[in-house]
Design a protein around this motif. Structure first.
Motif: not given
Lengths: 134, 103
Positions: A84, A86, A123, B50-53
């Motif tokens: 889920k 990126v 994270e 969706t998520f992004a780091n």
């Protein structure tokens, strides 16, 4: 602005949401344009050449369209990997057709990794925080 | 190295906007197919956006910065070859096809 029935108010609410979304898109697009024009100007200065306004606007628009396309690509890549979120590999994958670009991004990626090796734990923290909020 | 690049938060906001728009579309398509009134926890989990780091965002910023600088630099090369002191639309036009193929 009063809908007759439940269906009518639903439609109206959707329209309002779309309008709001459009306004948000415009705002983001303008902010994006400003940054890309700033980058283009400094790059032109570095090359000792002037750059006309329409060209900069055009480049900014191209870059914005590219960003939207990039967002779609990244989401699809992440989904294909069963994730889920990126990550950097997805970004590098999006540039895989251009070897030079991919190499450049790989270098940048290694730089980022070297700079902050604790990103994974951060994270996890934010993820667990999400889990514990009801 | 110049630190003149895009703001990761801005790029994140644009990404999120695109993703939420797509999620909404998917939801609509699915809703049309199944026609189930229940839109509870089950669907919200499935269509969780969706998520992004953070590093992926920084890398995306770099990619976009390279896109803009490449556009300017290639157009500048053409302008210099023609002896012009200002990049005009025709110069950008000349480099545009290859630029779009390269990104």
């Amino acid at each position: 602005m009063e809908g007759g029935g439940a269906v009518g108010s639903d439609v109206e609410r959707e329209e309002e949401e779309e309008e709001e979304e459009d306004a948000a898109t415009d705002l983001l697009r303008d902010r994006f344009r400003l940054s890309s024009i700033r980058i283009a100007e400094s790059e032109a200065k570095r090359n000792n050449i002037q750059i006309s306004q329409p060209v900069m606007a055009c480049i900014a628009d191209l870059a914005f369209k590219y960003t939207e396309q990039l967002a779609k690509d990244l989401e699809l890549f992440a989904q294909h990997a069963g994730r889920k979120s990126v990550n950097m590999e997805d970004v590098i994958l999006s540039a895989h057709r251009n070897e030079h670009l991919a190499t450049l991004l790989r270098f940048f990626c290694n730089d980022l990794k070297a700079k902050e090796p604790h990103s994974v734990s951060l994270e996890l923290c934010s993820y667990s925080a999400q889990l514990f909020t009801p | 190295m110049d630190d003149n690049t895009f703001d990761p938060d801005l790029i994140h906001a644009i990404f999120k906007l695109v993703w939420s728009r797509r999620a909404l579309q998917r939801e609509k398509n699915e809703g049309a197919q199944t026609l189930e009134g229940e839109t509870g926890a089950g669907t919200s989990k499935k269509t969780r956006p969706t998520f992004a780091n953070a590093n992926a965002l920084k890398l995306s910023c770099e990619l976009l910065r390279v896109f803009v600088t490449e556009a300017v630099e290639r157009a500048a090369t053409i302008a210099e070859a023609e002896g012009a002191s200002k990049i005009e639309a025709t110069h950008l036009e000349r480099v545009l096809p290859q630029l779009l193929l390269d990104f």
